[in-house]
Design a protein around this motif. Structure first.
Motif, mmCIF file in Angstrom:
data_model
loop_
_atom_site.group_PDB
_atom_site.id
_atom_site.type_symbol
_atom_site.label_atom_id
_atom_site.label_comp_id
_atom_site.label_asym_id
_atom_site.label_seq_id
_atom_site.Cartn_x
_atom_site.Cartn_y
_atom_site.Cartn_z
ATOM 1 N N ASP A 180 0.824 -1.204 0.000
ATOM 2 C CA ASP A 180 0.000 0.000 0.000
ATOM 3 C C ASP A 180 0.861 1.257 0.000
ATOM 4 O O ASP A 180 0.630 2.191 -0.761
ATOM 5 C CB ASP A 180 -0.855 -0.003 1.266
ATOM 6 C CG ASP A 180 -2.319 0.074 0.928
ATOM 7 O OD1 ASP A 180 -2.684 -0.408 -0.169
ATOM 8 O OD2 ASP A 180 -3.076 0.605 1.752
ATOM 9 N N GLN A 181 1.848 1.247 0.901
ATOM 10 C CA GLN A 181 2.743 2.399 0.981
ATOM 11 C C GLN A 181 3.491 2.587 -0.320
ATOM 12 O O GLN A 181 3.694 3.709 -0.781
ATOM 13 C CB GLN A 181 3.741 2.182 2.114
ATOM 14 C CG GLN A 181 3.322 2.917 3.360
ATOM 15 C CD GLN A 181 4.263 2.655 4.500
ATOM 16 O OE1 GLN A 181 5.382 2.189 4.300
ATOM 17 N NE2 GLN A 181 3.803 2.942 5.692
ATOM 18 N N LYS A 182 3.888 1.459 -0.901
ATOM 19 C CA LYS A 182 4.617 1.507 -2.170
ATOM 20 C C LYS A 182 3.767 2.162 -3.240
ATOM 21 O O LYS A 182 4.265 2.948 -4.046
ATOM 22 C CB LYS A 182 4.977 0.086 -2.616
ATOM 23 C CG LYS A 182 6.373 -0.305 -2.272
ATOM 24 C CD LYS A 182 6.779 -1.520 -3.092
ATOM 25 C CE LYS A 182 8.195 -1.931 -2.766
ATOM 26 N NZ LYS A 182 8.346 -3.388 -2.838
ATOM 27 N N LEU A 183 2.477 1.818 -3.252
ATOM 28 C CA LEU A 183 1.577 2.373 -4.260
ATOM 29 C C LEU A 183 1.493 3.885 -4.129
ATOM 30 O O LEU A 183 1.600 4.618 -5.111
ATOM 31 C CB LEU A 183 0.190 1.739 -4.127
ATOM 32 C CG LEU A 183 -0.885 2.357 -5.025
ATOM 33 C CD1 LEU A 183 -0.608 2.034 -6.481
ATOM 34 C CD2 LEU A 183 -2.269 1.863 -4.624
ATOM 35 N N HIS A 184 1.320 4.350 -2.875
ATOM 36 C CA HIS A 184 1.228 5.802 -2.672
ATOM 37 C C HIS A 184 2.519 6.486 -3.111
ATOM 38 O O HIS A 184 2.485 7.527 -3.760
ATOM 39 C CB HIS A 184 0.924 6.116 -1.202
ATOM 40 C CG HIS A 184 -0.502 5.870 -0.851
ATOM 41 N ND1 HIS A 184 -1.417 6.886 -0.692
ATOM 42 C CD2 HIS A 184 -1.182 4.722 -0.683
ATOM 43 C CE1 HIS A 184 -2.601 6.360 -0.422
ATOM 44 N NE2 HIS A 184 -2.478 5.056 -0.400
ATOM 45 N N THR A 185 3.658 5.884 -2.742
ATOM 46 C CA THR A 185 4.938 6.483 -3.137
ATOM 47 C C THR A 185 5.059 6.489 -4.655
ATOM 48 O O THR A 185 5.521 7.455 -5.247
ATOM 49 C CB THR A 185 6.112 5.705 -2.520
ATOM 50 O OG1 THR A 185 5.813 5.478 -1.165
ATOM 51 C CG2 THR A 185 7.395 6.484 -2.620
ATOM 52 N N GLU A 186 4.624 5.410 -5.292
ATOM 53 C CA GLU A 186 4.730 5.350 -6.753
ATOM 54 C C GLU A 186 3.884 6.435 -7.401
ATOM 55 O O GLU A 186 4.319 7.098 -8.344
ATOM 56 C CB GLU A 186 4.274 3.983 -7.269
ATOM 57 C CG GLU A 186 4.666 3.790 -8.730
ATOM 58 C CD GLU A 186 3.618 3.086 -9.549
ATOM 59 O OE1 GLU A 186 3.112 2.049 -9.097
ATOM 60 O OE2 GLU A 186 3.289 3.590 -10.634
ATOM 61 N N ILE A 187 2.657 6.617 -6.872
ATOM 62 C CA ILE A 187 1.787 7.638 -7.454
ATOM 63 C C ILE A 187 2.420 9.017 -7.317
ATOM 64 O O ILE A 187 2.445 9.796 -8.260
ATOM 65 C CB ILE A 187 0.385 7.568 -6.823
ATOM 66 C CG1 ILE A 187 -0.338 6.334 -7.373
ATOM 67 C CG2 ILE A 187 -0.411 8.836 -7.111
ATOM 68 C CD1 ILE A 187 -1.663 6.041 -6.739
ATOM 69 N N TYR A 188 2.973 9.298 -6.142
ATOM 70 C CA TYR A 188 3.622 10.597 -5.968
ATOM 71 C C TYR A 188 4.855 10.723 -6.866
ATOM 72 O O TYR A 188 5.067 11.749 -7.500
ATOM 73 C CB TYR A 188 4.038 10.805 -4.506
ATOM 74 C CG TYR A 188 2.881 11.143 -3.598
ATOM 75 C CD1 TYR A 188 1.859 11.976 -4.036
ATOM 76 C CD2 TYR A 188 2.819 10.642 -2.302
ATOM 77 C CE1 TYR A 188 0.800 12.296 -3.209
ATOM 78 C CE2 TYR A 188 1.760 10.949 -1.465
ATOM 79 C CZ TYR A 188 0.749 11.773 -1.920
ATOM 80 O OH TYR A 188 -0.285 12.092 -1.108
ATOM 81 N N TYR A 189 5.640 9.650 -6.893
ATOM 82 C CA TYR A 189 6.898 9.740 -7.640
ATOM 83 C C TYR A 189 6.650 9.797 -9.139
ATOM 84 O O TYR A 189 7.189 10.660 -9.832
ATOM 85 C CB TYR A 189 7.811 8.540 -7.333
ATOM 86 C CG TYR A 189 9.105 8.603 -8.107
ATOM 87 C CD1 TYR A 189 10.164 9.402 -7.662
ATOM 88 C CD2 TYR A 189 9.265 7.915 -9.313
ATOM 89 C CE1 TYR A 189 11.330 9.506 -8.391
ATOM 90 C CE2 TYR A 189 10.433 8.023 -10.050
ATOM 91 C CZ TYR A 189 11.464 8.814 -9.582
ATOM 92 O OH TYR A 189 12.618 8.932 -10.308
ATOM 93 N N PHE A 190 5.827 8.882 -9.643
ATOM 94 C CA PHE A 190 5.688 8.771 -11.092
ATOM 95 C C PHE A 190 4.533 9.606 -11.640
ATOM 96 O O PHE A 190 4.728 10.507 -12.445
ATOM 97 C CB PHE A 190 5.527 7.301 -11.515
ATOM 98 C CG PHE A 190 5.985 7.054 -12.924
ATOM 99 C CD1 PHE A 190 5.241 7.536 -13.986
ATOM 100 C CD2 PHE A 190 7.172 6.396 -13.193
ATOM 101 C CE1 PHE A 190 5.659 7.360 -15.295
ATOM 102 C CE2 PHE A 190 7.613 6.217 -14.504
ATOM 103 C CZ PHE A 190 6.850 6.689 -15.544
ATOM 104 N N LYS A 191 3.323 9.321 -11.179
ATOM 105 C CA LYS A 191 2.162 9.991 -11.769
ATOM 106 C C LYS A 191 2.247 11.506 -11.594
ATOM 107 O O LYS A 191 2.024 12.256 -12.532
ATOM 108 C CB LYS A 191 0.885 9.472 -11.105
ATOM 109 C CG LYS A 191 -0.374 10.116 -11.664
ATOM 110 C CD LYS A 191 -1.613 9.710 -10.889
ATOM 111 C CE LYS A 191 -2.791 10.533 -11.372
ATOM 112 N NZ LYS A 191 -3.663 10.956 -10.282
#
Ligand SMILES: *[C@@H]1O[C@H](CO)[C@@H](O)[C@H](O)[C@H]1NC(C)=O
Ligand SMILES: *[C@@H]1O[C@H](CO)[C@@H](O)[C@H](O)[C@H]1NC(C)=O
Length: 531
Positions: free
Chosen positions: A511-522
């Motif tokens: 879950d945390q990874k997903l949030h970080t990915e959204i912030y980092y990439f999207k």
């Protein structure tokens, strides 16, 4: 005078008809292909950039003095990932002077990524294609140089795609000479004249580059009143930068090309007072908590017996939820939080949608009329209320969001508690960038921003980050909904509550990874700071 006017009008009509006939028999673009990829730099843009750099770099031998406090605020591409420093060392000092923490999103995302260089490259590629797609020539800086003999419109000229207009305001003011000449150059269209003037010669009528010259300045200026621009490359919303030149002087201005905005209006009948049932739909999402949902519906019905309630439900074993003015949408099991919000909001047909969590309870303080009132009377697109906990504590969750440019690594996202200003005429309401999960919004605007369905278990601020710059958001502390008991002692919880908590609040690694990915990439952030 009147005769000339008549003749001019006649000429305009005739040439308009001629142009219409011409386009009917020979319509450019209908057979040939048009590049609808991101716009490339035109030669004019390159010239413009060079000029502006030239202007900005003049007078280099004159010394200057920097004002540090102002200059610091002007810093560009320099955001660094830093938490606030602790200034006072006292017990509880953090409560009195909240310090912002800083989260290095780049580090958090890339350190656990199997191919950090690859993902960095992909993000950079996607970002540059996003920039090319969203490039708007109307955003380019244009400076009118001092003492230019050219007169032209700096802004506000518009043409519908593939249509023709007369360019207003063109003129030349210069000393008498044997030959007065001006030229116009476009990228996405052609020039012509709607009428001709004696003793003026034209070269390039119907082309992207037209030259007008005359031994008589007055004749040339008269001719300039009839210059037309026809957009020839279709794009629904863009701008054409026009170069207007004489001798060694050049000027640039934009003609905005595009359709007008089509309004989206809601016909809810005429009433003296706000008819909430006609204006508002209540949207909610439920998962495992049918008892809570029933309490919510019962409480709504006490105050608003005929308002439509839209329920998105992604339970594994859905139970029927029936009643008048209820729409119950069953989704695949565990589709999640934002997917449910998206679905519910997508089904709303009223002007406004109110979001309520399934464990909220309406009371006499839950005055939807007040939310409608502020939305009707201001330019706000959305207004949040307050949520009263069982403890009596009332939360509004007001935050401001800002994004600071951070160069190649990505930008910095700053979230702070607080708001921008109080709203005149509504002393309990303020303007902010993020509010609590009890809010009313204009349905079309909410649908425009949308809720990222990848955020399955948790998500709230993400919506407001996507909405930054497109929604105008308020928050009122006197429109209050109650929160059904949230803080329960573990041994008094039912199995359903335990299952819900496990599903919703387990902060799993993925879950945390997903949030970080959204912030980092999207969103292309490198850092986030917040209280
Ligand atoms: C005036 O100058 C323009 C551009 O230099 C030229 O095309 C045109 O023929 C000239 N006209 C006369 C009357 O000399
Ligand atoms: C309010 O709106 C509802 C739904 O459109 C309608 O059925 C009802 O008659 C309206 N009430 C009044 C008082 O106009």
């Amino acid at each position: 005078m009147r005769a000339t006017l008549k003749r001019c009008v006649g000429l305009i009509v005739v040439s308009g008809l001629l142009m219409f006939a011409l386009f009917h028999t020979w319509s450019p673009g209908s057979s040939s292909e048009v590049d609808i990829g991101p716009r490339k730099w035109s030669a004019i843009n390159t010239l413009l950039h060079g000029k502006i750099q030239g202007i900005a770099k003049g007078y280099q031998d004159i010394p200057y003095h920097i004002k540090p406090d102002v200059a610091r605020g002007v810093a560009q591409n320099t955001c660094v990932c830093l938490a606030d420093k602790e200034t006072v060392h006292l017990p509880f000092s953090n409560l009195l002077w909240p310090r912002a923490w800083a989260h290095d999103i780049s580090l958090a995302f890339l350190e656990s990524h199997p191919d950090p260089e690859g993902v960095k490259r992909l993000r950079a590629q996607e970002y540059s294609s996003f920039q090319r797609r969203s490039y708007d020539p109307a955003d380019e800086l244009i400076i009118t140089e001092a003492q230019s003999p050219l007169q032209y419109p700096t802004q506000g000229v518009k043409v519908r795609p593939l249509k023709t207009i007369i360019i207003p305001g063109l003129g030349l003011k210069e000393e008498k000479r044997s030959n007065h000449t001006v030229s116009l150059t476009a990228t996405l269209g052609t020039f012509d004249v709607a009428a001709t003037v004696d003793r003026v010669s034209l070269k390039g009528a119907g082309e992207k580059h037209i030259v007008l010259s005359s031994p008589l300045l007055s004749a040339l200026n008269r001719q300039l009143q009839f210059v037309t621009y026809t957009n020839t490359v279709f794009h629904p919303k863009t701008a054409d930068t026009i170069q207007f030149a004489t001798g060694s002087h050049q000027a640039f201005f934009n003609i905005k090309v595009g359709h007008g905005t089509i309004p989206r209006l809601y016909n809810f009948g005429h009433q003296q007072e706000y008819n909430i049932s006609a204006l508002v739909t209540i949207a909610t999402k439920t998962f495992l908590r049918y008892d809570k949902l029933k309490e919510l519906i019962d409480s709504i019905r006490q105050f608003y017996p005929t308002v439509t309630i839209v329920i998105a439900d992604d339970n594994e074993h859905p139970q029927p939820v029936t009643g008048p003015h209820i729409e119950h949408y069953i989704m695949p099991f565990g589709k999640g939080w934002f997917a449910g919000r998206n679905l519910a909001v997508s089904q709303v047909t009223t002007k406004y949608v109110l979001w309520a969590d399934d464990d909220f309870i309406f009371t006499a303080n839950t005055k939807l009329e007040m939310m409608v009132d502020i939305l009707e009377k201001t330019t706000l697109d959305m207004v949040g209320g307050a949520v009263r906990e069982v403890t009596g504590y009332t939360a509004t969750y007001r935050h401001t969001i800002s994004v600071e440019e951070g160069g190649e690594e990505g930008d910095c996202l700053h979230i702070r508690q607080g708001y921008h200003h109080v709203i005149e005429g509504f002393p309990n309401c303020v303007v902010a960038d993020a509010v609590i999960n009890f809010f009313m919004g204009r349905t079309d605007k909410m649908q425009e921003v949308g809720f990222n369905p990848r955020l399955a278990r948790q998500g709230h601020l993400e919506f407001f980050i996507d909405a930054l710059g497109s929604l105008h958001i308020g928050s009122c502390s006197d429109i209050i909904v109650s929160h059904a008991s949230k803080i329960k002692l573990p041994w008094t919880k039912t199995d359903i509550q335990k299952a819900y908590d496990k599903f919703r609040y387990t902060n799993s690694n993925s879950d945390q990874k997903l949030h970080t990915e959204i912030y980092y990439f999207k969103n292309r952030f490198k850092c986030m700071t917040s209280h």
